[in-house]
Motif scaffolding. Structure first.
Motif, PDB file in Angstrom:
ATOM      1  N   UNK A  88       0.797  -1.224   0.000  1.00 29.22           N
ATOM      2  CA  UNK A  88       0.000   0.000   0.000  1.00 29.22           C
ATOM      3  C   UNK A  88       0.830   1.274   0.000  1.00 29.22           C
ATOM      4  N   UNK A  89       2.130   1.167   0.287  1.00 31.26           N
ATOM      5  CA  UNK A  89       2.988   2.340   0.416  1.00 31.26           C
ATOM      6  C   UNK A  89       4.278   2.147  -0.375  1.00 31.26           C
ATOM      7  N   UNK A  90       4.876   3.255  -0.802  1.00 24.73           N
ATOM      8  CA  UNK A  90       6.205   3.229  -1.406  1.00 24.73           C
ATOM      9  C   UNK A  90       6.964   4.473  -0.961  1.00 24.73           C
ATOM     10  N   UNK A  91       8.221   4.294  -0.599  1.00 29.72           N
ATOM     11  CA  UNK A  91       9.100   5.397  -0.198  1.00 29.72           C
ATOM     12  C   UNK A  91       9.891   5.875  -1.405  1.00 29.72           C
ATOM     13  N   UNK A  92       9.923   7.184  -1.631  1.00 30.46           N
ATOM     14  CA  UNK A  92      10.776   7.755  -2.672  1.00 30.46           C
ATOM     15  C   UNK A  92      11.466   9.011  -2.135  1.00 30.46           C
ATOM     16  N   UNK A  93      12.565   9.386  -2.772  1.00 28.37           N
ATOM     17  CA  UNK A  93      13.223  10.651  -2.461  1.00 28.37           C
ATOM     18  C   UNK A  93      14.186  10.627  -1.303  1.00 28.37           C
ATOM     19  N   UNK A  94      14.485   9.453  -0.755  1.00 26.49           N
ATOM     20  CA  UNK A  94      15.434   9.411   0.365  1.00 26.49           C
ATOM     21  C   UNK A  94      16.759  10.035  -0.069  1.00 26.49           C
ATOM     22  N   UNK A  95      17.415  10.710   0.862  1.00 21.72           N
ATOM     23  CA  UNK A  95      18.650  11.435   0.534  1.00 21.72           C
ATOM     24  C   UNK A  95      19.703  10.524  -0.080  1.00 21.72           C
ATOM     25  N   UNK A  96      19.697   9.251   0.303  1.00 19.26           N
ATOM     26  CA  UNK A  96      20.678   8.331  -0.255  1.00 19.26           C
ATOM     27  C   UNK A  96      20.353   7.969  -1.706  1.00 19.26           C
ATOM     28  N   UNK A 113      10.975  12.596  -9.154  1.00 18.33           N
ATOM     29  CA  UNK A 113      10.267  12.001  -8.026  1.00 18.33           C
ATOM     30  C   UNK A 113       8.778  12.338  -8.066  1.00 18.33           C
ATOM     31  N   UNK A 114       8.433  13.540  -8.533  1.00 13.25           N
ATOM     32  CA  UNK A 114       7.016  13.888  -8.678  1.00 13.25           C
ATOM     33  C   UNK A 114       6.358  12.991  -9.721  1.00 13.25           C
ATOM     34  N   UNK A 115       7.086  12.682 -10.796  1.00 11.52           N
ATOM     35  CA  UNK A 115       6.571  11.766 -11.811  1.00 11.52           C
ATOM     36  C   UNK A 115       6.338  10.386 -11.213  1.00 11.52           C
ATOM     37  N   UNK A 116       7.285   9.931 -10.390  1.00 13.92           N
ATOM     38  CA  UNK A 116       7.124   8.643  -9.717  1.00 13.92           C
ATOM     39  C   UNK A 116       5.913   8.669  -8.782  1.00 13.92           C
ATOM     40  N   UNK A 117       5.749   9.766  -8.056  1.00  9.92           N
ATOM     41  CA  UNK A 117       4.649   9.864  -7.109  1.00  9.92           C
ATOM     42  C   UNK A 117       3.303   9.800  -7.825  1.00  9.92           C
ATOM     43  N   UNK A 118       3.199  10.495  -8.947  1.00 11.42           N
ATOM     44  CA  UNK A 118       1.944  10.450  -9.714  1.00 11.42           C
ATOM     45  C   UNK A 118       1.619   9.022 -10.130  1.00 11.42           C
ATOM     46  N   UNK A 119       2.627   8.284 -10.544  1.00 11.92           N
ATOM     47  CA  UNK A 119       2.458   6.886 -10.937  1.00 11.92           C
ATOM     48  C   UNK A 119       2.011   6.052  -9.746  1.00 11.92           C
ATOM     49  N   UNK A 120       2.636   6.276  -8.578  1.00 10.59           N
ATOM     50  CA  UNK A 120       2.261   5.562  -7.362  1.00 10.59           C
ATOM     51  C   UNK A 120       0.785   5.805  -7.036  1.00 10.59           C
ATOM     52  N   UNK A 121       0.378   7.075  -7.092  1.00 10.40           N
ATOM     53  CA  UNK A 121      -0.990   7.423  -6.741  1.00 10.40           C
ATOM     54  C   UNK A 121      -1.988   6.905  -7.769  1.00 10.40           C
ATOM     55  N   UNK A 122      -1.616   6.949  -9.034  1.00 11.29           N
ATOM     56  CA  UNK A 122      -2.506   6.445 -10.086  1.00 11.29           C
ATOM     57  C   UNK A 122      -2.815   4.972  -9.917  1.00 11.29           C
ATOM     58  N   UNK A 124      -3.169   3.514  -7.087  1.00 15.12           N
ATOM     59  CA  UNK A 124      -3.925   3.310  -5.859  1.00 15.12           C
ATOM     60  C   UNK A 124      -3.097   3.115  -4.609  1.00 15.12           C
ATOM     61  N   UNK A 125      -1.777   3.351  -4.720  1.00 12.95           N
ATOM     62  CA  UNK A 125      -0.920   3.249  -3.546  1.00 12.95           C
ATOM     63  C   UNK A 125      -0.686   4.629  -2.936  1.00 12.95           C
ATOM     64  N   UNK A 126      -0.040   4.645  -1.783  1.00 12.59           N
ATOM     65  CA  UNK A 126       0.294   5.882  -1.101  1.00 12.59           C
ATOM     66  C   UNK A 126       1.802   6.080  -1.118  1.00 12.59           C
ATOM     67  N   UNK A 127       2.223   7.323  -0.946  1.00 13.23           N
ATOM     68  CA  UNK A 127       3.633   7.685  -1.113  1.00 13.23           C
ATOM     69  C   UNK A 127       4.198   8.338   0.138  1.00 13.23           C
ATOM     70  N   UNK A 128       5.383   7.896   0.546  1.00 11.14           N
ATOM     71  CA  UNK A 128       6.175   8.607   1.550  1.00 11.14           C
ATOM     72  C   UNK A 128       7.260   9.342   0.777  1.00 11.14           C
ATOM     73  N   UNK A 163      -4.398  12.406   2.342  1.00 13.33           N
ATOM     74  CA  UNK A 163      -4.905  11.040   2.278  1.00 13.33           C
ATOM     75  C   UNK A 163      -3.921  10.079   1.605  1.00 13.33           C
ATOM     76  N   UNK A 164      -3.030  10.625   0.785  1.00 18.31           N
ATOM     77  CA  UNK A 164      -2.192   9.749  -0.033  1.00 18.31           C
ATOM     78  C   UNK A 164      -0.692  10.017   0.052  1.00 18.31           C
ATOM     79  N   UNK A 165      -0.293  11.137   0.628  1.00 14.31           N
ATOM     80  CA  UNK A 165       1.126  11.492   0.687  1.00 14.31           C
ATOM     81  C   UNK A 165       1.531  11.833   2.114  1.00 14.31           C
ATOM     82  N   UNK A 166       2.639  11.269   2.535  1.00 13.70           N
ATOM     83  CA  UNK A 166       3.266  11.608   3.812  1.00 13.70           C
ATOM     84  C   UNK A 166       4.640  12.184   3.511  1.00 13.70           C
ATOM     85  N   UNK A 167       4.996  13.246   4.175  1.00 11.06           N
ATOM     86  CA  UNK A 167       6.326  13.837   4.017  1.00 11.06           C
ATOM     87  C   UNK A 167       7.247  13.319   5.116  1.00 11.06           C
TER      88      UNK A 167
END
Length: 253
Positions: A88-96, A113-122, A124-128, A163-167
């Motif tokens: 249900x979740x995927x992490x992107x953008x970690x400093x490493x 990373x924004x492109x990846x996030x849009x794909x994640x949300x499309x 039905x998953x959520x993004x960290x 609802x779908x993104x956590x920072x």
């Protein structure tokens, strides 16, 4: 209703032996998740071994993804595959992943990373989404820190949704160093980020979006950090491989 706390354990490229996975999974399963969302980021090789082993509501969140799906993309992980596995979740953008610590890997831009996030949300998953600043920026003060973080947030303005993104705010200068931002520094930065979101996205989004602290959080500093009004949980690195991780969870639940 306040924001529901969320705590993540980032195992990074650990452990070296699969024989240690059962113990790590058991540690997570011992956590009380009744008052807190919990996710775990295993290494890519281990995701398939543990993704269905958590019994207390904890979720697996892979540490990266592509943005094209399945196909001729050697070395990549597709969100389509994650969805099929019930994630249900995927992490992107970690400093490493952004080229920090001198790692000779391509730097991932915030636009990518924004492109990846849009794909994640499309799908039905959520993004960290991890953001943060290196030491030279921190030394310039809060205005410079906010400006640096805003550059990373701007491509996400249209897709920020509580609802779908956590920072996950990462003071990069504290990751793996044992040096932690003071509670005052963490609160000041989280509050500044939330204020920017209020002014540039919407007050509703700013009020609802969860912002984790991700810089060398551990059992010792978790209680003070968790008391900060704008710190909604932790993204825990090395400490998530230790039994104390359940303390980090309880500190914010």
């Amino acid at each position: 209703m306040g924001r529901r706390p969320i705590v993540g354990g980032n195992w990074k490229c650990n452990p070296a032996e699969i024989s240690k996975l059962d113990g790590l999974v058991a540690n997570i399963n011992a956590c009380d998740t009744s008052g807190c969302d919990v996710y775990v980021c295993p290494s890519p090789l281990h995701v398939g071994l543990v993704y269905n082993k958590f019994t207390n509501g904890a979720c697996v969140a892979p540490q990266n993804c592509n943005f094209k799906g399945c196909g001729a993309y050697t070395g990549e992980m597709a969100v389509d595959q994650m969805v099929d596995m019930g994630m249900k979740w995927c992490l992107i953008g970690h400093s490493e992943r952004r080229g920090e610590f001198g790692l000779p890997t391509p730097v991932e831009s915030s636009e990518l990373l924004a492109t990846k996030c849009k794909y994640i949300l499309e799908k039905g998953m959520k993004c960290i989404y991890a953001i943060g600043e290196p030491l030279p920026i921190r030394e310039k003060g809060i205005d410079a820190v906010l400006a640096y973080c805003v550059e990373q947030l701007t491509p996400f303005k249209d897709i920020l949704d509580p609802e779908t993104v956590v920072l996950a705010y990462e003071p990069v200068w504290s990751i793996g160093t044992g040096v932690t931002a003071t509670p005052e520094q963490a609160q000041e930065t989280h509050a500044a980020i939330r204020k920017w979101i209020s002014e540039n996205v919407s007050p509703k989004c700013a009020e609802g979006i969860r912002i984790q602290y991700g810089g060398s959080a551990n059992a010792k500093n978790a209680p003070e950090l968790s008391a900060c009004a704008d710190v909604d949980g932790f993204l825990v690195g090395g400490a998530s491989l230790k039994p104390e991780f359940d303390v980090d969870v309880s500190a914010k639940s």
